[in-house]
Design a protein around this motif. Structure first.
Motif, PDB file in Angstrom:
ATOM      1  N   SER A 215       0.992  -1.290   0.036  1.00 34.54           N
ATOM      2  CA  SER A 215      -0.114   0.214   0.080  1.00 34.54           C
ATOM      3  C   SER A 215       0.867   1.368  -0.031  1.00 34.54           C
ATOM      4  O   SER A 215       0.557   2.336  -0.661  1.00 34.54           O
ATOM      5  CB  SER A 215      -0.908  -0.186   1.235  1.00 34.54           C
ATOM      6  N   GLU A 216       2.072   1.002   0.594  1.00 38.16           N
ATOM      7  CA  GLU A 216       2.905   2.475   0.468  1.00 38.16           C
ATOM      8  C   GLU A 216       3.528   2.847  -0.761  1.00 38.16           C
ATOM      9  O   GLU A 216       3.655   3.771  -1.140  1.00 38.16           O
ATOM     10  CB  GLU A 216       4.097   1.961   1.665  1.00 38.16           C
ATOM     11  N   LEU A 217       3.871   1.712  -1.684  1.00 34.50           N
ATOM     12  CA  LEU A 217       4.100   1.936  -2.779  1.00 34.50           C
ATOM     13  C   LEU A 217       3.189   2.482  -3.889  1.00 34.50           C
ATOM     14  O   LEU A 217       3.678   3.192  -4.659  1.00 34.50           O
ATOM     15  CB  LEU A 217       5.042   0.542  -3.490  1.00 34.50           C
ATOM     16  N   HIS A 218       2.050   1.840  -3.477  1.00 35.91           N
ATOM     17  CA  HIS A 218       0.696   2.476  -4.451  1.00 35.91           C
ATOM     18  C   HIS A 218       0.629   3.813  -4.094  1.00 35.91           C
ATOM     19  O   HIS A 218       0.261   4.466  -4.894  1.00 35.91           O
ATOM     20  CB  HIS A 218      -0.404   1.527  -4.165  1.00 35.91           C
ATOM     21  N   PHE A 219       0.775   4.191  -2.631  1.00 37.77           N
ATOM     22  CA  PHE A 219       0.514   5.493  -2.403  1.00 37.77           C
ATOM     23  C   PHE A 219       1.619   6.435  -2.999  1.00 37.77           C
ATOM     24  O   PHE A 219       1.421   7.333  -3.669  1.00 37.77           O
ATOM     25  CB  PHE A 219       0.555   5.521  -0.886  1.00 37.77           C
ATOM     26  N   ALA A 220       3.042   6.030  -3.083  1.00 40.30           N
ATOM     27  CA  ALA A 220       3.754   6.753  -3.711  1.00 40.30           C
ATOM     28  C   ALA A 220       3.514   6.809  -5.346  1.00 40.30           C
ATOM     29  O   ALA A 220       3.726   7.948  -5.903  1.00 40.30           O
ATOM     30  CB  ALA A 220       5.179   6.113  -3.567  1.00 40.30           C
ATOM     31  N   ALA A 221       3.066   5.894  -5.768  1.00 40.98           N
ATOM     32  CA  ALA A 221       2.661   5.720  -7.344  1.00 40.98           C
ATOM     33  C   ALA A 221       1.777   7.041  -7.613  1.00 40.98           C
ATOM     34  O   ALA A 221       1.793   7.705  -8.581  1.00 40.98           O
ATOM     35  CB  ALA A 221       2.442   4.791  -7.887  1.00 40.98           C
ATOM     36  N   GLU A 222       0.623   7.016  -6.738  1.00 46.39           N
ATOM     37  CA  GLU A 222      -0.218   7.984  -6.826  1.00 46.39           C
ATOM     38  C   GLU A 222       0.087   9.629  -6.431  1.00 46.39           C
ATOM     39  O   GLU A 222      -0.405  10.274  -7.339  1.00 46.39           O
ATOM     40  CB  GLU A 222      -1.415   7.721  -5.664  1.00 46.39           C
ATOM     41  N   ASN A 223       1.094   9.707  -5.651  1.00 47.83           N
ATOM     42  CA  ASN A 223       1.708  11.080  -5.343  1.00 47.83           C
ATOM     43  C   ASN A 223       2.675  11.418  -6.445  1.00 47.83           C
ATOM     44  O   ASN A 223       2.554  12.643  -6.568  1.00 47.83           O
ATOM     45  CB  ASN A 223       2.441  10.902  -4.207  1.00 47.83           C
ATOM     46  N   ALA A 224       3.025  10.253  -7.261  1.00 46.03           N
ATOM     47  CA  ALA A 224       4.258  10.758  -8.204  1.00 46.03           C
ATOM     48  C   ALA A 224       3.873  11.561  -9.393  1.00 46.03           C
ATOM     49  O   ALA A 224       4.218  12.195 -10.159  1.00 46.03           O
ATOM     50  CB  ALA A 224       5.012   9.602  -8.529  1.00 46.03           C
ATOM     51  N   ILE A 225       2.483  11.368  -9.662  1.00 44.59           N
ATOM     52  CA  ILE A 225       2.099  11.821 -10.986  1.00 44.59           C
ATOM     53  C   ILE A 225       1.099  12.901 -10.526  1.00 44.59           C
ATOM     54  O   ILE A 225       0.503  13.095  -9.668  1.00 44.59           O
ATOM     55  CB  ILE A 225       0.905  10.652 -11.464  1.00 44.59           C
TER      56      ILE A 225
END
Length: 427
Positions: A215-225
């Motif tokens: 979930s943390e890496l999915h959150f990072a992917a959401e924030n990066a875009i």
């Protein structure tokens, strides 16, 4: 900070209060309501001072209660290059071209995409026109993947394909100063360092550890875009959450069931073993026969074992076999400091037999390689990983078949489902 523009679209930690006075920078509390705002994990661990800190993303630098996340929201105008700097002269097959055109169409229409393509379908080349389209608009793109090995594999290919574009390469085993690149290739962990940076984010091997179910890496992917950015997910084995997003209309699935050379996936052979694979420093006689057959056939061999501590045991036993005495045998795993060098020697043909864990199950290409999976019934092997391992074989158009051997004591659901998936993609 000398060149703040180089940090456009990035975020970092500071205990200082005055960063917001600099143009383009904002600051927020790094830990708020007991949650880390870099990775969204709950911050529960405490220092002797009583302050909480985040253990989940500590590898990128510790975040302590009272720290700030500094975000650079500068808008950068990249110079426009013809065709987005794409200099690749290759050609896509008709099936690849169809997927590639649809990716551009979805990008223009604001539709996120899932590319479900067999291993060896040429997913990387199918991305070239889409990325070129994005870059030609002066926008910013990131190709992210869970594995360091895949970053190292993709980077030179994109350097050759986009020779007019500066490309950033970031992962935890090779430090690079942050730069302002229009195209970035990185591990999914590195996305934690970005905030609203990209107009296009591609997640390659989206079903792979450590990204999958993280979930943390999915959150990072959401924030990066950024808010208007588009996403593309690439995988040979879609996860349930990706398929659920397809059902909800959040993703459009684009499926390709043929490899770039048009041939089928090699269907693994299955072999039941009643006795241990390795006992008293000796390899099972039937297994060693299969290994020798591969070597005598002139093919490099990837021998997959479930555990890191088994690698040297197998290497020692293999080196005692007289028929293998003239070849170089090595082993590799995720924490091996010589991993890149060892993989390079195997690719160059200097090492003929490489004992490995699942670290090489995906994203790497070796010409003419054959594969044997020891203990394919071990719980470490999911159906997805077995499909990916099988996909290492037959990737060369001049050598599109080869041996994939699943060795087991007990026939598991993972083996059964992997075989089912491969046969379905071959229909």
């Amino acid at each position: 900070m000398e060149s703040i523009s180089n940090l456009a679209g990035r975020q970092w930690v500071s205990s200082q209060m005055d960063f917001s006075t600099k143009a383009g920078l904002t600051k927020i509390e790094a830990i708020k309501n007991g949650r880390c705002l870099r990775c969204n994990a709950r911050a529960y661990a405490k220092l002797p001072s009583g302050k909480t800190y985040c253990r989940t993303c500590i590898g990128l630098g510790r975040i302590v209660e009272g720290d700030y996340l500094i975000r650079n929201k500068q808008k950068i105008n990249f110079s426009i290059k013809a065709n987005g700097g794409l200099t690749w002269k290759g050609e896509l097959t008709s099936l690849q071209a169809k997927i590639s055109r649809k990716l551009i169409e979805n990008y223009i229409n604001g539709q996120d995409s899932l590319v479900h393509a067999v291993t060896g379908a040429g997913k990387t080349e199918m991305l070239f026109p889409l990325i070129a389209h994005c870059l030609a608009e002066g926008k910013r793109c990131c190709l992210s993947t869970p594995r360091i090995d895949v970053v190292n594999e993709l980077y030179p290919r994109f350097q050759n394909a986009f020779s007019e574009i500066k490309i950033g390469k970031y992962h935890g085993s090779e430090y690079q100063e942050p730069g302002l690149e229009q195209l970035t290739i990185c591990t999914t962990h590195q996305l934690l360092k970005f905030f609203h940076a990209f107009d296009l984010l591609v997640i390659d091997e989206a079903d792979s550890f450590p990204y999958v179910h993280n979930s943390e890496l999915h959150f990072a992917a959401e924030n990066a875009i950024n808010d208007k950015g588009q996403r593309v997910y690439l995988t040979a084995t879609p996860t349930k959450d990706l398929l659920a997003s397809v059902e909800k209309g959040k993703l459009q699935k684009l499926k390709l069931k043929r490899r770039f050379h048009g041939n089928l996936l090699p269907v693994p052979k299955e072999k039941l073993f009643l006795r241990p694979f390795l006992h008293q420093n000796k390899i099972n006689v039937n297994l060693i026969k299969d290994i020798i057959k591969v070597v005598e056939a002139g093919h490099p061999l990837l021998l997959f074992v479930p555990r890191v501590d088994q690698i040297n045991l197998y290497i020692d036993a293999l080196k005692k076999e007289p028929k293998l005495s003239k070849i170089e045998i090595s082993g590799v795993h995720a924490n091996d400091t010589d991993r890149i060098k060892k993989v390079g020697k195997f690719r160059a043909g200097k090492t003929r037999l490489l004992v490995t864990t699942t670290i090489l199950e995906r994203g790497v290409t070796f010409n003419h390689v054959w594969v044997i999976v020891v203990q394919a019934d071990d719980k470490i092997y999911s159906a997805s990983s077995l499909v990916q391992i099988a996909g290492r074989v037959g990737r060369d158009k001049t050598d599109s078949s080869g041996l994939v051997l699943f060795c087991y004591h007990k026939y598991t659901n993972s083996i059964r489902n992997a075989m089912k998936q491969i046969r379905e993609m071959n229909k």
